[in-house]
Design a protein around this motif. Structure first.
Motif, PDB file in Angstrom:
ATOM      1  N   UNK A  86       0.808  -1.211   0.000  1.00 16.44           N
ATOM      2  CA  UNK A  86       0.000   0.000   0.000  1.00 16.44           C
ATOM      3  C   UNK A  86       0.843   1.264   0.000  1.00 16.44           C
ATOM      4  N   UNK A  87       0.320   2.273  -0.664  1.00  4.79           N
ATOM      5  CA  UNK A  87       0.983   3.562  -0.783  1.00  4.79           C
ATOM      6  C   UNK A  87       0.070   4.650  -0.202  1.00  4.79           C
ATOM      7  N   UNK A  88       0.633   5.766   0.201  1.00  8.01           N
ATOM      8  CA  UNK A  88      -0.211   6.847   0.740  1.00  8.01           C
ATOM      9  C   UNK A  88      -1.328   7.262  -0.223  1.00  8.01           C
ATOM     10  N   UNK A  89      -1.064   7.182  -1.511  1.00 12.27           N
ATOM     11  CA  UNK A  89      -2.075   7.576  -2.486  1.00 12.27           C
ATOM     12  C   UNK A  89      -3.219   6.564  -2.597  1.00 12.27           C
ATOM     13  N   UNK A  90      -3.123   5.449  -1.890  1.00 13.21           N
ATOM     14  CA  UNK A  90      -4.228   4.488  -1.838  1.00 13.21           C
ATOM     15  C   UNK A  90      -5.249   4.876  -0.771  1.00 13.21           C
ATOM     16  N   UNK A  91      -4.930   5.883  -0.002  1.00 15.37           N
ATOM     17  CA  UNK A  91      -5.840   6.338   1.044  1.00 15.37           C
ATOM     18  C   UNK A  91      -7.168   6.802   0.457  1.00 15.37           C
ATOM     19  N   UNK A  92      -8.251   6.413   1.120  1.00 16.63           N
ATOM     20  CA  UNK A  92      -9.568   6.822   0.677  1.00 16.63           C
ATOM     21  C   UNK A  92     -10.647   5.932   1.253  1.00 16.63           C
ATOM     22  N   UNK A  93     -11.873   6.249   0.899  1.00 16.61           N
ATOM     23  CA  UNK A  93     -12.991   5.385   1.262  1.00 16.61           C
ATOM     24  C   UNK A  93     -13.208   4.409   0.112  1.00 16.61           C
ATOM     25  N   UNK A  94     -13.253   3.151   0.445  1.00 18.41           N
ATOM     26  CA  UNK A  94     -13.420   2.103  -0.559  1.00 18.41           C
ATOM     27  C   UNK A  94     -14.863   1.604  -0.522  1.00 18.41           C
ATOM     28  N   UNK A  95     -15.476   1.594  -1.698  1.00 20.81           N
ATOM     29  CA  UNK A  95     -16.886   1.222  -1.828  1.00 20.81           C
ATOM     30  C   UNK A  95     -17.020  -0.068  -2.639  1.00 20.81           C
ATOM     31  N   UNK A  96     -17.849  -0.940  -2.152  1.00 21.45           N
ATOM     32  CA  UNK A  96     -18.246  -2.134  -2.892  1.00 21.45           C
ATOM     33  C   UNK A  96     -19.558  -1.803  -3.601  1.00 21.45           C
ATOM     34  N   UNK A  97     -19.628  -2.131  -4.883  1.00 24.99           N
ATOM     35  CA  UNK A  97     -20.841  -1.857  -5.645  1.00 24.99           C
ATOM     36  C   UNK A  97     -21.206  -3.085  -6.469  1.00 24.99           C
ATOM     37  N   UNK A  98     -22.490  -3.172  -6.804  1.00 19.54           N
ATOM     38  CA  UNK A  98     -22.966  -4.312  -7.573  1.00 19.54           C
ATOM     39  C   UNK A  98     -23.557  -3.847  -8.894  1.00 19.54           C
ATOM     40  N   UNK A  99     -23.216  -4.554  -9.949  1.00 20.49           N
ATOM     41  CA  UNK A  99     -23.777  -4.250 -11.261  1.00 20.49           C
ATOM     42  C   UNK A  99     -25.080  -5.023 -11.465  1.00 20.49           C
ATOM     43  N   UNK A 100     -25.774  -4.724 -12.553  1.00 23.09           N
ATOM     44  CA  UNK A 100     -27.006  -5.448 -12.870  1.00 23.09           C
ATOM     45  C   UNK A 100     -26.738  -6.612 -13.808  1.00 23.09           C
ATOM     46  N   UNK A 101     -25.484  -6.856 -14.128  1.00 26.49           N
ATOM     47  CA  UNK A 101     -25.117  -7.940 -15.019  1.00 26.49           C
ATOM     48  C   UNK A 101     -23.977  -8.722 -14.392  1.00 26.49           C
ATOM     49  N   UNK A 102     -23.764  -9.922 -14.908  1.00 28.09           N
ATOM     50  CA  UNK A 102     -22.727 -10.789 -14.350  1.00 28.09           C
ATOM     51  C   UNK A 102     -21.393 -10.652 -15.077  1.00 28.09           C
ATOM     52  N   UNK A 103     -21.477 -10.375 -16.373  1.00 31.78           N
ATOM     53  CA  UNK A 103     -20.266 -10.403 -17.185  1.00 31.78           C
ATOM     54  C   UNK A 103     -19.541  -9.061 -17.177  1.00 31.78           C
ATOM     55  N   UNK A 104     -18.249  -9.156 -17.471  1.00 30.06           N
ATOM     56  CA  UNK A 104     -17.442  -7.975 -17.683  1.00 30.06           C
ATOM     57  C   UNK A 104     -17.214  -7.805 -19.179  1.00 30.06           C
ATOM     58  N   UNK A 105     -17.090  -6.551 -19.607  1.00 29.41           N
ATOM     59  CA  UNK A 105     -16.665  -6.292 -20.971  1.00 29.41           C
ATOM     60  C   UNK A 105     -15.206  -5.890 -20.935  1.00 29.41           C
ATOM     61  N   UNK A 106     -14.834  -4.994 -21.810  1.00 32.76           N
ATOM     62  CA  UNK A 106     -13.468  -4.486 -21.782  1.00 32.76           C
ATOM     63  C   UNK A 106     -13.276  -3.505 -20.632  1.00 32.76           C
ATOM     64  N   UNK A 107     -14.392  -3.082 -20.055  1.00 29.92           N
ATOM     65  CA  UNK A 107     -14.374  -2.224 -18.877  1.00 29.92           C
ATOM     66  C   UNK A 107     -15.365  -2.772 -17.856  1.00 29.92           C
TER      67      UNK A 107
END
Length: 124
Positions: A86-107
């Motif tokens: 970990x680096x100082x620039x990793x500091x922050x609030x980390x959020x878990x989020x859920x998509x409405x689909x299962x698959x990933x695309x290129x993003x």
């Protein structure tokens, strides 16, 4: 009741590690893609990583590639984000989020449901 609950944040020294967890409520399916975001003070929210519903595909931001690892256990309805070197620039609030689909695309897919976040502070 929150559908996504993050835990595992804390204060760690540079070079240290943390494992963030995201618990998925019993009330919602566990097979959707999960995306982790973070937001540092005074900065825009940043997409960190995402994992497909099956757990077999994943994507990482360049800033965390080779340091963070995302995984999931659909039996336990948990998603994890291992944070190493970990680096100082990793500091922050980390959020878990859920998509409405299962698959990933290129993003990573667009998040639909957000957790409340867990604070990560990297400082000596």
């Amino acid at each position: 009741q929150s559908q996504l609950v993050e835990s595992g944040g804390g204060l760690v020294q540079p070079g240290g590690s943390l494992r963030l967890s995201c618990a998925i409520s019993e009330a919602i399916p566990s097979h959707h893609a999960i995306i982790w975001f973070r937001q540092a003070p005074g900065k825009e929210r940043e997409e960190v990583s995402c994992v497909s519903g099956s757990g077999t595909m994943w994507l990482y931001a360049d800033s965390v590639k080779d340091r963070f690892t995302i995984s999931r256990d659909n039996v336990k309805k948990m998603v994890y984000l291992q944070l190493n070197n970990l680096k100082p620039e990793d500091t922050g609030i980390y959020y878990c989020t859920r998509a409405s689909q299962a698959r990933l695309g290129s993003t990573c897919p667009r998040p639909m449901i957000w957790g409340q976040g867990t604070q990560v502070t990297v400082s000596s």
